[in-house]
Structure formats: C-alpha cells, structure tokens
Design an enzyme around this catalytic site. Structure first.
Site, PDB file in Angstrom:
ATOM      1  N   CYS A  54      -2.490   8.941   2.748  1.00 41.00           N
ATOM      2  CA  CYS A  54      -2.598   8.787   1.635  1.00 41.00           C
ATOM      3  C   CYS A  54      -2.910   8.571   0.665  1.00 41.00           C
ATOM      4  O   CYS A  54      -2.951   9.216  -0.731  1.00 41.00           O
ATOM      5  CB  CYS A  54      -2.196   6.736   1.266  1.00 41.00           C
ATOM      6  SG  CYS A  54      -3.080   5.837   2.468  1.00 41.00           S
ATOM      7  N   GLU A  89       1.111  -1.034   0.105  1.00 44.70           N
ATOM      8  CA  GLU A  89       0.201   0.219   0.286  1.00 44.70           C
ATOM      9  C   GLU A  89       0.848   1.403  -0.139  1.00 44.70           C
ATOM     10  O   GLU A  89       1.361   1.360   1.505  1.00 44.70           O
ATOM     11  CB  GLU A  89      -1.122  -0.002   1.391  1.00 44.70           C
ATOM     12  CG  GLU A  89      -1.484  -1.320   1.117  1.00 44.70           C
ATOM     13  CD  GLU A  89      -2.972  -1.619   0.323  1.00 44.70           C
ATOM     14  OE1 GLU A  89      -3.223  -0.142  -0.412  1.00 44.70           O
ATOM     15  OE2 GLU A  89      -3.252  -2.182   0.003  1.00 44.70           O
TER      16      GLU A  89
HETATM   17  P1  NAD Z   1       8.746   5.296   4.575  1.00 42.47           P
HETATM   18  O1  NAD Z   1       8.380   4.171   3.312  1.00 42.47           O
HETATM   19  O2  NAD Z   1       9.545   5.947   4.565  1.00 42.47           O
HETATM   20  O3  NAD Z   1       8.843   4.177   5.401  1.00 42.47           O
HETATM   21  C1  NAD Z   1       7.388   2.678   5.887  1.00 42.47           C
HETATM   22  C2  NAD Z   1       7.817   1.519   6.689  1.00 42.47           C
HETATM   23  O4  NAD Z   1       8.335   1.457   6.274  1.00 42.47           O
HETATM   24  C3  NAD Z   1       8.485   2.395   7.900  1.00 42.47           C
HETATM   25  O5  NAD Z   1       8.188   1.518   9.217  1.00 42.47           O
HETATM   26  C4  NAD Z   1       9.978   2.167   7.612  1.00 42.47           C
HETATM   27  O6  NAD Z   1      11.006   2.059   8.551  1.00 42.47           O
HETATM   28  C5  NAD Z   1      10.205   1.032   7.062  1.00 42.47           C
HETATM   29  N1  NAD Z   1      11.108   0.575   5.898  1.00 42.47           N
HETATM   30  C6  NAD Z   1      12.629   1.536   5.853  1.00 42.47           C
HETATM   31  N2  NAD Z   1      13.142   0.755   4.709  1.00 42.47           N
HETATM   32  C7  NAD Z   1      12.874  -0.334   4.950  1.00 42.47           C
HETATM   33  C8  NAD Z   1      13.577  -1.341   4.072  1.00 42.47           C
HETATM   34  N3  NAD Z   1      14.595  -1.942   3.447  1.00 42.47           N
HETATM   35  N4  NAD Z   1      12.686  -2.566   4.191  1.00 42.47           N
HETATM   36  C9  NAD Z   1      11.891  -2.940   5.092  1.00 42.47           C
HETATM   37  N5  NAD Z   1      11.063  -1.883   5.981  1.00 42.47           N
HETATM   38  C10 NAD Z   1      11.809  -0.392   5.869  1.00 42.47           C
HETATM   39  O7  NAD Z   1       7.428   5.624   4.559  1.00 42.47           O
HETATM   40  P2  NAD Z   1       6.972   7.131   5.385  1.00 42.47           P
HETATM   41  O8  NAD Z   1       7.919   7.539   5.613  1.00 42.47           O
HETATM   42  O9  NAD Z   1       6.832   6.133   7.241  1.00 42.47           O
HETATM   43  O10 NAD Z   1       5.383   6.609   5.290  1.00 42.47           O
HETATM   44  C11 NAD Z   1       5.058   7.286   4.515  1.00 42.47           C
HETATM   45  C12 NAD Z   1       4.496   7.044   3.384  1.00 42.47           C
HETATM   46  O11 NAD Z   1       3.164   6.054   3.278  1.00 42.47           O
HETATM   47  C13 NAD Z   1       3.920   8.172   1.708  1.00 42.47           C
HETATM   48  O12 NAD Z   1       4.200   7.838   1.187  1.00 42.47           O
HETATM   49  C14 NAD Z   1       2.054   6.882   2.113  1.00 42.47           C
HETATM   50  O13 NAD Z   1       1.965   7.548   0.901  1.00 42.47           O
HETATM   51  C15 NAD Z   1       2.509   6.115   2.241  1.00 42.47           C
HETATM   52  N6  NAD Z   1       1.113   5.767   3.256  1.00 42.47           N
HETATM   53  C16 NAD Z   1       0.363   4.428   2.149  1.00 42.47           C
HETATM   54  C17 NAD Z   1      -1.029   4.324   2.598  1.00 42.47           C
HETATM   55  C18 NAD Z   1      -1.851   3.545   1.941  1.00 42.47           C
HETATM   56  O14 NAD Z   1      -2.211   2.567   2.452  1.00 42.47           O
HETATM   57  N7  NAD Z   1      -1.994   3.279   0.621  1.00 42.47           N
HETATM   58  C19 NAD Z   1      -1.314   4.601   3.870  1.00 42.47           C
HETATM   59  C20 NAD Z   1       0.220   5.125   4.422  1.00 42.47           C
HETATM   60  C21 NAD Z   1       0.714   6.031   4.365  1.00 42.47           C
END
Ligand code: NAD
Length: 517
Positions: free
Chosen positions: A272, A238
């Site tokens: 999101c 997502e």
């Molecule tokens: P992010 O991708 O930076 O981090 C998300 C999670 O992934 C965190 O827990 C982080 O520690 C982890 N992570 C980072 N690198 C990783 C790796 N290599 N392997 C595994 N895990 C890893 O995102 P963010 O800044 O925390 O959140 C914002 C983003 O989330 C925005 O792009 C937003 O649109 C998206 N979002 C999407 C939805 C949806 O349902 N589509 C909902 C909420 C947020």
C-alpha cells in the site's frame, strides 16, 4: 496442500508463479459468520477479565509459536504468493515484533486515566476514563502480506481485550489459517477465529461484528463504511495509495535511487505504501534516472524455493497483471518511454520491474493506484512544483523526501498531504508502532497503532465521576431552583472559563436571573 473441511462451493488457492493448486478453503456463508461471532461473544468476557497481563501471557506464547514455526509459515506464505524467500520471512518477523510491542505495553496503554479537572469547580470529583473493549472486532484483510497484514490489526485488538474474527483475502487465506492454527495449538482461549470466503463473507463480518478494521481497496472501503454507518458501528479503513517520492537536487542520489527502487519494487510493488510516483528536481534528473534505471534493471526476478535467490517474485493474480500492463501501455501510447522492463516475463504472473519516463499527470500510471512494479518518473523545476504535483492526487497514504538537508526534508514533509512522510527512507513509518499509520483523503479513515491509540481504538471510553468530598443532601443547582445559589454556581463557571475582568462580572450573571432581585 491445506484442505479444510469444505462446504460447497470451495475456493481454490493457487501459487500465482506456478499456477499450482496449493489449497482449498470453504467459501463460508453469512450464517456461518454469524455463528462464529456468537461463539466469540461467549468467550470474550473472560478474555477481557484476565486483564492485560493475562492476555500478555497468551500473546507471548503465540509469539514463541510464530518464531518456532517460521520456516513452515514462510513455506505456506510463499506457496500462496510466489514471493521470494526473503520476503516470505518478513511476515513472521514483523508479527513477532508487533506482538512484543503490544503484549508488553497494553497494560500501561489500557490503564484507567485520571485527568485533572479543567476547572476549580470540578475539583470536587475524581475523574476516571475507563477503556472497555468492543466485544468482537472484525478484521478484513487484503492479499499482499498474508500473515503480517492480519497480525497488524488482530494483535492490538486481542491485546485490547476484544475477541477477533478475521476474514483474510480469498486470494491468500492459508497464512491466516496458520495463525489460527497457532492460536489453537498454544491452547489459548477461543477468542480468535478465522472465516474464509470472498466479498460476501466479508460483508457478513461487517454485518455482525462490533467494530470493523478493514484494509483493502478504496472501493471496498466505501462499501464497508456505508454498511457500518447503517449499523452505527465504528470502523477504521486502511485503503489504497499512490505514494510520491520527491528527490531534491541536494540528495545523496545513490541512496535515493536504491531507496526508490526498493520502495517501488518490494513485493513487486504490491505494498500500500509502495513508491508509485517519483518527482525529481531538474538539475539531477538525468543522473538520478540513470542510477534508478540501473538499480531496477539489476533486480533478480524469479521463483525461490527455500533458498533466497531473487529480489522480486510474481504478482498476486492475473487481474493485477492486467492493471500493470494497462498502465504501461496507456502511458506509452500517450508518449511515455520505458527505460527498463515493461512486460511480463513469460513465467506465471511475473512482471518485469519497470521504469517509465516522459509521463505526465493525466496518465493512469500517475493518477490510479497501480499496485505493481512500475516507477513513473517526472522532472520538476523545483521543490514547490514537486510538492504541488505530489499533492495532486486523490490519495494521501505516505510519501518520501530525499535531501541532504534534514530541516528542508521536514519542511517539505509538513507540506505533503499524506498520513506519513519518510525522509531519506521508505517504509520506515511501518516499522515504528509508536507512530500512527493511516491515510489521508481517499487512503483511509482512522489509523492503526500510534502507541496507546492502537489498542484504545478497539475500546469504548467510559467516564466515571466520583465525589471526593462528603456530599450534601442537594447540590446548589438542583430543584427547586433558588436564584442566589444558582448565581454562585454560574458565576463560578464564568470565572473558570472567561478571561480578564469578565471573569468576575457578576452583573452579567445577574442578567441570567431575568431581572429578578
Ligand atoms: P479488496 O478491497 O479487493 O479486498 C480486501 C478484502 O475485502 C478482501 O478480504 C475481500 O474479500 C474483502 N471484501 C471485498 N468486498 C467486500 C465487501 N463488500 N464487504 C466486506 N469485505 C469485502 O483489496 P485487495 O485487492 O485484496 O487489496 C489491495 C488493496 O489493499 C490495494 O488498494 C492496497 O492499497 C490496499 N492496501 C492498503 C493497506 C493500508 O494499510 N492502507 C495495506 C495493504 C493493502
């Protein structure tokens, strides 16, 4: 302040609105994650064995706990986000609703299916599809809804009979730890655990779990997909969005303005499915812009305590502030106009709710996910241009259409390349667990929820065939091949699948004999 027994290095959690240190959590190593998964594997078979009804009991106890601890949960959530009190109360309510849905219905959703055989030939068998959970589901979440976001996926996975390892965002891990505390306090089986840390800890979850449910940025999602492919484990992503709102000339402009203001500014735009672009038909452009600007300028921004006084709080961290400021500054440098807002307030990470006019489709504020309180508005000639521009994006998470004509709204909705479209509303799909929530294009792969699909996705399917009739010593098609008997079987397959007179064309079957008499 929450202090977890910390290994070095520890991660500091701060309130972005005040800068206060509100907790520390350990930055857990890959070895610790692997150990947590091993532990979950030990207890999962029993969790699966108690069945959906047994699991329902525990999930409903968790629901009771969430309701009974709502104020405490909102306190923790507010401390790590600086959200308004009203927003902080949404997460526990959302989790409560979701638990009720999946705890009560999982039994029905996971019951064996007995599909009808597709052909008369197959009617000699009873067909069964069994849903068997992946042992350990890894859930990785972002920071924008620190309690609801984990709950969205942890609850259906637990309801499916999987054990769950949650890795919340390092920016907001405290609410997820509260959820784990609740699970322990109700005395539930140890099939739900939380590990804390940054990207490396998340990567370790991906390296050890049997299914990965990820919510976060598109960039991280791609890394996770690559790692899952290497291990050949399934995943559901997502990801980000750049949701358009289309305001048609026949819309109720007051509702559209208030709806777009809410859709763009709720949680400071850190959703999101936030409205991130607005397309307005020319005849109502000026009137709509005036109403939208008024609605956004009227928002009350500040830091709440337990009393709800504000509509909008702060951004999650300085990195978010920098993105929002860059999108506005670049747009203004290229000729855009700020109708309201445009800069930080001077308090913590609070950024003024902003409406941008005179933007074009080459600007970052239109092309890149902002994830902040900006609403760029574009004037369009007609419905067709609105649809074309709305679809001109790498993202396709959700969209909204505003019109007095519901049939027209549906017609536009069907032409939008997005996973969800709300007519005369924003976020409505998020509150309907019977619908799938998933993104098209760079916004994701797979979907959460969608009724039964929401728990079945955490299961492997198993097909079982059982004879309905007494069985002979040998089937017609077994060795040694005897062409007359084989012809009966092949002819029956042809009769079942073909159309018209070809169904009964035994000459064709004879050809399979290779000319034998
Ligand atoms: P992010 O991708 O930076 O981090 C998300 C999670 O992934 C965190 O827990 C982080 O520690 C982890 N992570 C980072 N690198 C990783 C790796 N290599 N392997 C595994 N895990 C890893 O995102 P963010 O800044 O925390 O959140 C914002 C983003 O989330 C925005 O792009 C937003 O649109 C998206 N979002 C999407 C939805 C949806 O349902 N589509 C909902 C909420 C947020």
């Amino acid at each position: 302040m929450t202090d977890i027994e910390a290994e070095t290095p520890a991660i500091e959690v701060r309130n972005p609105g005040t800068g206060d240190l509100v907790g520390t959590v350990p930055d857990q190593s890959a070895a610790e994650v692997a150990a947590a998964v091993r532990e979950l594997r030990l207890f999962q078979p029993e969790w699966e064995a108690i069945g959906a009804d047994g699991r329902k009991e525990w999930l409903m106890k968790l629901q009771d706990w969430i309701i009974d601890n709502t104020e405490q949960l909102a306190d923790v959530l507010q401390s790590e986000t600086s959200k308004p009190r009203a927003d902080a109360l949404i997460d526990p309510a959302f989790a409560t609703d979701l638990i009720g849905f999946y705890a009560r219905r999982a039994g029905k959703f996971l019951a064996d299916d007995h599909p009808s055989p597709h052909s008369p030939l197959a009617r000699v068998k009873r067909l069964t599809t069994v849903y068997s959970p992946y042992p350990v589901v890894g859930v990785i979440t972002p920071w924008n809804f620190p309690l609801a976001m984990p709950a969205l996926d942890v609850i259906p996975a637990l309801a499916a009979g999987a054990a769950v390892l949650l890795k919340p965002s390092e920016v907001t891990p405290l609410s997820a730890l509260e959820l784990a505390r609740g699970w322990a306090e109700i005395g539930a089986p140890p099939v739900f655990a939380v590990v804390t840390g940054g990207g490396a800890t998340g990567a370790a979850v991906v390296a050890n779990a049997d299914y990965i449910q990820f919510t976060g940025s598109t960039a991280t999602g791609k890394k996770i997909a690559a790692a899952c492919v290497e291990r050949l484990v399934p995943y559901s992503l997502e990801l980000g969005g750049k949701d358009p709102a289309i305001v048609l000339a026949d819309a109720d402009l007051d509702r559209a303005a208030h709806g777009v203001a809410f859709g763009g500014m709720f949680n400071s735009g850190q959703v999101c499915i936030s409205v991130e672009r607005v397309y307005v038909e020319a005849p109502v452009y000026d009137e709509f812009v005036a109403k939208l600007t008024d609605a956004v300028a009227a928002l009350r921004q500040g830091l709440d305590g337990r009393e709800s006084k504000h509509d909008v709080g702060g951004l999650a961290n300085e990195a978010q502030v920098a993105i929002v400021q860059r999108h506005i500054d670049e747009a203004v440098a290229a000729g855009a106009r700020v109708a309201t807002g445009g800069k930080r307030t001077g308090q913590g990470t609070l950024f003024q709710p902003t409406v941008l006019l005179d933007v074009d489709h080459s600007m970052a504020c239109i092309r890149e996910e902002t994830f902040g309180p900006t609403l760029p508005v574009v004037e369009v000639a007609d419905e067709a241009e609105a649809i074309r521009l709305a679809n001109d994006s790498q993202y396709g998470l959700s969209a909204s259409v505003w019109t007095a004509d519901k049939a027209r709204g549906e017609r536009v909705a069907r032409q939008l390349n997005a996973g969800a479209v709300n007519i005369n509303d924003v976020f409505a799909n998020l509150f309907n667990f019977a619908l799938p929530m998933g993104g098209w294009k760079q916004s994701g792969i797979g979907a959460r929820w969608g009724g039964a699909a929401g728990v079945r996705k955490y299961c492997r399917q198993k097909a079982i065939t059982t004879p309905l009739l007494p069985t002979a010593q040998k089937e017609l098609t077994w060795f040694p091949y005897q062409m007359p008997k084989l012809m009966v079987a092949l002819g029956a397959m042809r009769a079942a699948g073909a159309r018209g007179k070809r169904r009964f064309d035994l000459a064709g079957v004879r050809k399979i004999q290779g000319g034998s008499k």
